[in-house]
Design an enzyme around this catalytic site. Structure first.
Site, PDB file in Angstrom:
ATOM      1  N   GLU A   1      -2.689   9.706 -12.207  1.00  0.00           N
ATOM      2  CA  GLU A   1      -1.410  10.165 -11.672  1.00  0.00           C
ATOM      3  C   GLU A   1      -0.227   9.828 -12.586  1.00  0.00           C
ATOM      4  O   GLU A   1       0.671   9.064 -12.204  1.00  0.00           O
ATOM      5  CB  GLU A   1      -1.169   9.576 -10.272  1.00  0.00           C
ATOM      6  CG  GLU A   1      -2.223   9.980  -9.267  1.00  0.00           C
ATOM      7  CD  GLU A   1      -1.877   9.586  -7.835  1.00  0.00           C
ATOM      8  OE1 GLU A   1      -0.834   8.956  -7.627  1.00  0.00           O
ATOM      9  OE2 GLU A   1      -2.653   9.937  -6.923  1.00  0.00           O
TER      10      GLU A   1
ATOM     11  N   GLU B   1      -9.579  11.438  -5.722  1.00  0.00           N
ATOM     12  CA  GLU B   1      -9.129  10.582  -4.616  1.00  0.00           C
ATOM     13  C   GLU B   1      -8.848  11.479  -3.424  1.00  0.00           C
ATOM     14  O   GLU B   1      -8.298  12.576  -3.577  1.00  0.00           O
ATOM     15  CB  GLU B   1      -7.827   9.826  -4.928  1.00  0.00           C
ATOM     16  CG  GLU B   1      -7.968   8.674  -5.857  1.00  0.00           C
ATOM     17  CD  GLU B   1      -6.646   7.915  -6.059  1.00  0.00           C
ATOM     18  OE1 GLU B   1      -5.781   7.910  -5.148  1.00  0.00           O
ATOM     19  OE2 GLU B   1      -6.489   7.341  -7.146  1.00  0.00           O
TER      20      GLU B   1
HETATM   21  C1  BGP Z   1      -2.741   7.219  -5.077  1.00  0.00           C
HETATM   22  C2  BGP Z   1      -3.004   6.120  -6.057  1.00  0.00           C
HETATM   23  C3  BGP Z   1      -3.818   4.990  -5.537  1.00  0.00           C
HETATM   24  C4  BGP Z   1      -3.653   4.686  -4.062  1.00  0.00           C
HETATM   25  C5  BGP Z   1      -3.485   5.925  -3.199  1.00  0.00           C
HETATM   26  C6  BGP Z   1      -3.052   5.680  -1.772  1.00  0.00           C
HETATM   27  O1  BGP Z   1      -1.534   7.814  -5.367  1.00  0.00           O
HETATM   28  O2  BGP Z   1      -3.669   6.606  -7.210  1.00  0.00           O
HETATM   29  O3  BGP Z   1      -3.599   3.900  -6.366  1.00  0.00           O
HETATM   30  O4  BGP Z   1      -2.807   3.666  -3.823  1.00  0.00           O
HETATM   31  O5  BGP Z   1      -2.575   6.820  -3.759  1.00  0.00           O
HETATM   32  O6  BGP Z   1      -1.662   5.556  -1.697  1.00  0.00           O
HETATM   33  P1  BGP Z   1      -0.925   4.296  -1.093  1.00  0.00           P
HETATM   34  O7  BGP Z   1      -1.655   3.113  -1.620  1.00  0.00           O
HETATM   35  O8  BGP Z   1       0.461   4.360  -1.614  1.00  0.00           O
HETATM   36  O9  BGP Z   1      -0.989   4.424   0.373  1.00  0.00           O
END
Ligand code: BGP
Length: 468
Positions: A167, A369
């Protein structure tokens, strides 16, 4: 959807995580501080329940148990990241203790029968490099290329699937444009500089990868990619020209920027033109065309959580004087994950697949993800077994997987699905607020792991590839 859907037999079905969110051991074995450690040290109140970066989910201690959990759930692969601040010392040389940890992790993963996808950067700038300007300094891009090369040389014979960035849009947005993460700046100009330099860093790292391939340092079937949060962009049903313009720049800055870079080796000209018209100065150097041209990759990962819905902005600039390209559009039919404030729209993953098929037909991709994080999940326990009852997680993943299967049926070149946060982990400033896992991590019981109700369902799907 009533028809039973299946996923291909040779599908990568697994989990996603990152070094800084799981490993812990923030200052052991020669690890240097990264920006998360520094922010935790400086301002612990910025983190939910004052839980900083220090322990992750204790993966360095419990990795064997965690790998066994992934295997037992029927998964065949997982992604994590190497931490730059652990692998290299301040002179850019290998830190032997850091390297030993990753060698051991990869060995244990092989032994467990799990393929490891390795990402090189997950929002974790080493602090000493941040103090030299971080991504605003071109020398840090060169330092990153050196780091990538060192990693390829060290682990090239162990790891097949490599990624330069996770990202890459998020640091420009969250650190420099919107004051969400340290250093909480509010400058679109800085964000553009950072976004451009990360693009250069990516391309330099791919060039180093090609060098390592030529030197015979990589496995014969090795591949390099980039992972982005491609949130399909939508606007209103009957858009005005101004809505469509908002869509162009929103999609251009966040999606097409990276898609063009990794498939064509250049940045989208219409976006660059708009930035120049606005007086934004990109730190372009002579011959950067040739540098960026090296950025073409073998495949990509798509992190998908939510769509991006935009409309024309009601003013041209925000309160910090930054240009406003778009404003959020609230879709009347939207369904929300209230804990995270993100819309749930499973069909978005299908739309992304169809967009790729139409516009980047040769591009192979996987869902790198996808997941749902819920606040105070521990309240939903079975009174007798104490197990977390998370039926909403089954529903969320089933719906998304169904759209993945449909996209594949309709010709999408999608080869895998990695669930984010399979075992609860530390989520940046939100720490352990929103839990994503199929497996609970109990912070009151020394990070003990316990399957939630949804884990049995996941195992069923992962072992049969039938979406039940
Ligand atoms: C994505 C990232 C992860 C993870 C996920 C969930 O953007 O790559 O690292 O954290 O989001 O988001 P959050 O942890 O902000 O709830």
């Amino acid at each position: 959807m009533d028809q039973q859907l299946t996923l291909p037999r040779d599908f990568f079905f697994g989990a996603a995580m990152s070094g800084p969110q799981t490993e812990g051991g923030w200052n052991v074995g020669g690890k240097l501080e990264n920006l998360w450690d520094t922010w935790s040290n400086q301002d612990i109140d910025a983190f939910y329940n004052r839980v900083g970066s220090y322990v992750g989910n204790n993966f360095m201690t419990r990795y064997k148990e965690d790998l066994a959990i992934l295997k037992d759930l029927g998964l065949n692969s997982y992604r994590t990241s190497i931490q730059w601040s652990r692998l290299l010392d301040q002179d850019g040389n290998i830190n032997p203790e850091g390297a030993a940890w990753y060698h051991e992790l990869f060995r244990a993963s092989r032994e467990a029968g799990l393929e490891v996808f390795v990402n090189l950067y997950h929002f974790d700038m080493p602090t000493y490099l941040f103090r030299r300007g971080g991504w605003e300094n071109r020398e840090v891009c060169e330092a990153y290329a050196n780091y990538a090369y060192q990693a390829f040389c060290e682990f090239g014979k162990e790891i097949r699937c490599w990624f330069t960035f996770n990202e890459p849009i998020v640091e420009p947005e969250n650190r420099y444009w919107h004051p969400i993460w340290y250093p909480q700046h509010t400058s679109f100009q800085e964000a553009c500089t950072v976004q451009y330099n990360i693009s250069v860093a990516h391309a330099l790292a791919v060039a180093k990868y090609c060098q390592a391939v030529e030197e015979g340092r990589m496995l014969p079937d090795a591949r390099i990619g980039m992972i982005c949060n491609f949130s399909p962009s939508y606007t209103k049903e009957n858009p005005t020209p101004a809505d469509l313009e908002a869509l162009r720049m929103n999609d251009g800055l966040t999606n097409r920027w990276w898609l063009d870079l990794v498939t064509k080796g250049h940045l989208p000209q219409d976006v660059i033109d708009t930035l120049v018209e606005l007086g934004i100065k990109l730190p372009i150097r002579p011959y950067d065309d040739a540098v960026l041209a090296a950025g073409v990759v073998d495949w990509i990962g798509c992190n998908y959580y939510q769509p991006s819905r935009v409309q024309a902005p009601s003013k041209s600039h925000d309160e910090h004087g930054n240009p406003l390209f778009a404003e959020p559009y609230i879709w009347p039919n939207r369904v929300m994950n209230e804990s995270r404030g993100w819309e749930i729209y499973p069909k978005g993953i299908y739309d992304f697949g169809m967009k790729c098929k139409a516009e980047y037909p040769d591009l192979e991709w996987f869902v790198s993800e996808n997941g749902i994080g819920i606040e105070r999940e521990y309240l939903n326990r079975d009174p007798e077994t104490r197990q977390v009852q998370d039926d909403y997680r089954v529903e969320f993943v089933r719906d998304h997987l169904s759209w993945v299967a449909r996209a594949i049926q309709d010709g999408a070149n999608c080869v895998g699905y990695h669930y984010w946060g399979l075992i609860d982990n530390w989520s940046w400033a939100n720490a352990f607020k929103n839990r994503y896992g199929f497996v609970e991590v109990d912070l009151m019981e020394n990070y003990e792991r316990r399957p939630k109700k949804s884990a049995a369902w996941l195992k069923q799907v992962a072992t049969t590839h039938v979406i039940s």
